[in-house]
Design an enzyme around this catalytic site. Structure first.
Site, PDB file in Angstrom:
ATOM      1  N   ASP A   1      33.182  -1.296  17.497  1.00  0.00           N
ATOM      2  CA  ASP A   1      34.354  -0.420  17.443  1.00  0.00           C
ATOM      3  C   ASP A   1      35.628  -1.244  17.324  1.00  0.00           C
ATOM      4  OD1 ASP A   1      32.144   0.985  18.669  1.00  0.00           O
ATOM      5  OD2 ASP A   1      33.560   2.558  19.231  1.00  0.00           O
TER       6      ASP A   1
ATOM      7  N   ASP B   1      31.559  -7.578  17.455  1.00  0.00           N
ATOM      8  CA  ASP B   1      31.843  -6.327  18.130  1.00  0.00           C
ATOM      9  C   ASP B   1      31.761  -5.209  17.080  1.00  0.00           C
ATOM     10  OD1 ASP B   1      32.966  -4.494  20.116  1.00  0.00           O
ATOM     11  OD2 ASP B   1      34.828  -4.650  18.956  1.00  0.00           O
TER      12      ASP B   1
ATOM     13  N   ASP C   1      38.049  -7.305  18.574  1.00  0.00           N
ATOM     14  CA  ASP C   1      39.433  -6.853  18.437  1.00  0.00           C
ATOM     15  C   ASP C   1      40.150  -6.671  19.763  1.00  0.00           C
ATOM     16  OD1 ASP C   1      37.758  -4.475  18.984  1.00  0.00           O
ATOM     17  OD2 ASP C   1      39.648  -3.394  18.765  1.00  0.00           O
TER      18      ASP C   1
END
Length: 218
Positions: free
Chosen positions: A11, A9, A167
């Site tokens: 961001d 991922d 995250d």
């Protein structure tokens, strides 16, 4: 080349983009006469693509139904200002460089608009990744696995050979939908308790722990 692929991922995982996302969101909100949002609100809104970020930021305002116009304003501003405050998390470059040197094939799959993903990855990561992609027309965003499958194909692997790193709860769901193992990082936009409630089982507290955790999973 290693036979374990790593799909990242962007961001909250590789790049701390929150300040630039907040500035672009608030620019669009101000343009349409709406109250601005604070950093913690923006943190809670991100993860499902920029369109939903704007819809969530507009919730309860008179412009809620005009979200596409506000989104277009956001996109134009963000494409020109996505590099102002954004930077890799401390220690991430060391991890990526080591993995690249050890031959791990890597890709980035994000719900961020594809144009911004390509700009930021080119700026910060050079040739560390075989494939980078963001949200594109005609392909469902995460947690649908479609973009991840494209990246896996580009690495010349199958999903069972790959680990997804993110995250958020969206990343946990994405890994499950793609039949991949998942590493949830704790330096991003969600905390451990929230991630655990959403099914996370493997956590990485700081970038310097990542390579050890990866090798334990192989």
């Amino acid at each position: 080349m290693k036979q374990t692929g790593i799909i990242w991922d962007l961001d909250g995982t590789l790049l701390d983009t929150l300040q630039d996302l907040m500035d672009a969101t608030n620019y669009a909100l101000r343009t349409f006469g709406c109250a601005e949002r604070n950093l913690e609100e923006i943190r809670s809104f991100v993860g499902n693509g920029a369109g939903l970020l704007i819809q969530r930021a507009l919730a309860g305002t008179e412009h809620e139904s005009d979200w596409k116009d506000v989104f277009a304003c956001f996109r134009e501003y963000y494409d020109g200002h996505c590099r102002v405050k954004t930077a890799p998390y401390e220690g991430i470059m060391d991890v990526l460089t080591q993995l690249k040197e050890e031959g791990y094939p890597m890709a980035v799959v994000s719900n961020k608009p594809d144009s911004a993903v390509r700009i930021l990855c080119a700026d910060h990561f050079g040739d560390l990744f075989t494939e980078v992609t963001g949200e594109v027309d005609g392909c469902p965003r995460k947690p649908a696995p479609d973009l991840v499958f494209r990246a896996v194909d580009a690495l010349g692997l199958v999903p069972q050979q790959c680990i997804y790193v993110g995250d958020s709860e969206v990343d946990i769901q994405t890994a499950e939908n793609a039949h991949m193992r998942c590493i949830s990082v704790l330096w991003g936009f969600r905390d451990q308790a929230f991630l655990k409630e959403n099914g996370a089982t493997c956590f990485c507290r700081k970038p310097s722990d990542f390579v050890r955790i990866l090798k334990e999973m192989e």
